[in-house]
Write a protein that holds these residues in place. Sequence first.
Motif, PDB file in Angstrom:
ATOM      1  N   LEU A  25       0.839  -1.196   0.000  1.00 47.22           N
ATOM      2  CA  LEU A  25       0.000   0.000   0.000  1.00 47.22           C
ATOM      3  C   LEU A  25       0.876   1.248   0.000  1.00 47.22           C
ATOM      4  O   LEU A  25       1.946   1.259   0.619  1.00 47.22           O
ATOM      5  N   PRO A  26       0.396   2.329  -0.644  1.00 47.82           N
ATOM      6  CA  PRO A  26       1.160   3.580  -0.633  1.00 47.82           C
ATOM      7  C   PRO A  26       0.932   4.392   0.646  1.00 47.82           C
ATOM      8  O   PRO A  26       1.310   5.555   0.718  1.00 47.82           O
ATOM      9  N   TYR A  27       0.289   3.807   1.630  1.00 50.10           N
ATOM     10  CA  TYR A  27       0.048   4.465   2.909  1.00 50.10           C
ATOM     11  C   TYR A  27      -0.038   3.411   4.002  1.00 50.10           C
ATOM     12  O   TYR A  27      -0.300   2.238   3.734  1.00 50.10           O
ATOM     13  N   ASP A  28       0.202   3.825   5.235  1.00 47.78           N
ATOM     14  CA  ASP A  28       0.043   2.947   6.396  1.00 47.78           C
ATOM     15  C   ASP A  28      -1.209   3.409   7.136  1.00 47.78           C
ATOM     16  O   ASP A  28      -1.232   4.519   7.681  1.00 47.78           O
ATOM     17  N   PRO A  29      -2.269   2.575   7.162  1.00 45.74           N
ATOM     18  CA  PRO A  29      -3.529   3.029   7.759  1.00 45.74           C
ATOM     19  C   PRO A  29      -3.431   3.350   9.250  1.00 45.74           C
ATOM     20  O   PRO A  29      -4.233   4.121   9.779  1.00 45.74           O
ATOM     21  N   ASN A  30      -2.449   2.783   9.921  1.00 48.93           N
ATOM     22  CA  ASN A  30      -2.342   2.964  11.366  1.00 48.93           C
ATOM     23  C   ASN A  30      -1.298   4.007  11.773  1.00 48.93           C
ATOM     24  O   ASN A  30      -1.363   4.528  12.887  1.00 48.93           O
ATOM     25  N   GLU A  41     -10.083   7.862  20.442  1.00 42.32           N
ATOM     26  CA  GLU A  41      -9.694   6.586  21.056  1.00 42.32           C
ATOM     27  C   GLU A  41     -10.689   5.480  20.716  1.00 42.32           C
ATOM     28  O   GLU A  41     -10.295   4.351  20.398  1.00 42.32           O
ATOM     29  N   GLN A  42     -11.963   5.800  20.759  1.00 39.98           N
ATOM     30  CA  GLN A  42     -12.992   4.811  20.423  1.00 39.98           C
ATOM     31  C   GLN A  42     -12.900   4.407  18.957  1.00 39.98           C
ATOM     32  O   GLN A  42     -13.034   3.226  18.627  1.00 39.98           O
ATOM     33  N   PHE A  43     -12.649   5.370  18.074  1.00 41.54           N
ATOM     34  CA  PHE A  43     -12.532   5.066  16.650  1.00 41.54           C
ATOM     35  C   PHE A  43     -11.286   4.209  16.388  1.00 41.54           C
ATOM     36  O   PHE A  43     -11.327   3.275  15.585  1.00 41.54           O
ATOM     37  N   ALA A  44     -10.194   4.503  17.063  1.00 44.38           N
ATOM     38  CA  ALA A  44      -8.972   3.714  16.901  1.00 44.38           C
ATOM     39  C   ALA A  44      -9.199   2.259  17.317  1.00 44.38           C
ATOM     40  O   ALA A  44      -8.758   1.324  16.631  1.00 44.38           O
ATOM     41  N   GLN A  45      -9.902   2.070  18.415  1.00 42.31           N
ATOM     42  CA  GLN A  45     -10.205   0.709  18.878  1.00 42.31           C
ATOM     43  C   GLN A  45     -11.122  -0.010  17.894  1.00 42.31           C
ATOM     44  O   GLN A  45     -10.954  -1.205  17.630  1.00 42.31           O
ATOM     45  N   PHE A  46     -12.072   0.719  17.336  1.00 43.82           N
ATOM     46  CA  PHE A  46     -12.995   0.139  16.365  1.00 43.82           C
ATOM     47  C   PHE A  46     -12.250  -0.304  15.117  1.00 43.82           C
ATOM     48  O   PHE A  46     -12.474  -1.407  14.597  1.00 43.82           O
ATOM     49  N   ILE A  47     -11.340   0.546  14.615  1.00 39.27           N
ATOM     50  CA  ILE A  47     -10.558   0.195  13.431  1.00 39.27           C
ATOM     51  C   ILE A  47      -9.746  -1.075  13.683  1.00 39.27           C
ATOM     52  O   ILE A  47      -9.698  -1.975  12.840  1.00 39.27           O
ATOM     53  N   ALA A  48      -9.121  -1.156  14.841  1.00 39.91           N
ATOM     54  CA  ALA A  48      -8.307  -2.339  15.181  1.00 39.91           C
ATOM     55  C   ALA A  48      -9.148  -3.610  15.201  1.00 39.91           C
ATOM     56  O   ALA A  48      -8.729  -4.663  14.709  1.00 39.91           O
TER      57      ALA A  48
END
Length: 338
Positions: free
Chosen positions: A122-127, A313-320
């Motif tokens: 990927l040309p980007y790192d999603p995290n 923080e909630q969105f980060a946990q959801f993505i994971a």
Amino acid sequence: MHTNSEDSLAGTRLTRRRLFQTGGSLGLGGLLPSLASAQATWPTKSVRFVVPFAPGGSSEIVARSTAAELSNTLGQSVFVDNKPGAAGNIAMAEVARSEDQHTIILGHIGTLAVNPFIFDKLPYDPNKDFKPVSLLAKVPSLYVVHPDVPAKNLTEFIAYAKSKPGKLSYGSAGNGSAGHLAFEYLKMTSGIFMLHVPYRGTGPMLTDLLSGRLDASAIGAAAIIPFIKSGKVRCIATGSAKRLPQLPDVPTVAEQGFPGFEMTQWYGMLAPASMAPANVAKLSAETMKAVRSPAATERLRGDAAEAVGGTPEQFAQFIASEQARWKKVISRANIKPD
């Protein structure tokens, strides 16, 4: 008894003390309000909200609903800029490199939880290249069949599919699309085997489904509800956590024997990693207000979408959690990009 020289010396000391205090308030003390004011005035110009897909569809509605409300709360216009191409990778890569503090992007199940596992590079790192701002909305996938399929609900459909392993087909908007993931997730959960027919977009796939060349599909609610209402397709289950107000008589997948099952497309806001923490915090707070406002909620409800909101923080946990879930599905189904 004080002399005139003592009075003069005391007055000088007092004057110096006052000058020092005054100077301090004009110096360091005066600087702090200036810094606070600089943070409080962000954004200082229009905010560009990039959408990594072509105009139209749920992504457009979610982005524009949010942008309209944010323009009011931020005091600067927020405009949507569609930058489609390469499954969202082009726009994601561009925004990942942005450093202007006024560019944000619409995150999606595809760009954040699917692309990392179907593309070799990927040309980007999603995290690492982005800072989560807020989850905006969820759009449920609906499981539908052509009226000729002899199944009124999911239980009957699973039994029918198991009686004809490999003989039924389902269509999607393409390899790695939300509809592809949705049906593969159902297949994995229920143990059925069906053939996948990928198309280049929902439109041509829907044409074949309506004509009976396909047996089934999983489609975003907004695109398929009109055809369900007209009887051109039959909805056997919703991928939402609870029944939809638009289809109150259609049970969820979870209700029909698969507790905890949920399949929704979701959209959130991301900022480039270069955005200042104070700006991200302000943007997150205002975005939560915007997406939960009566006007935005009503617009999203019209598209059968659920307004969410939430902290970074909630969105980060959801993505994971979504990355962990879809990594398994993608690996098992051996999903590859078109």
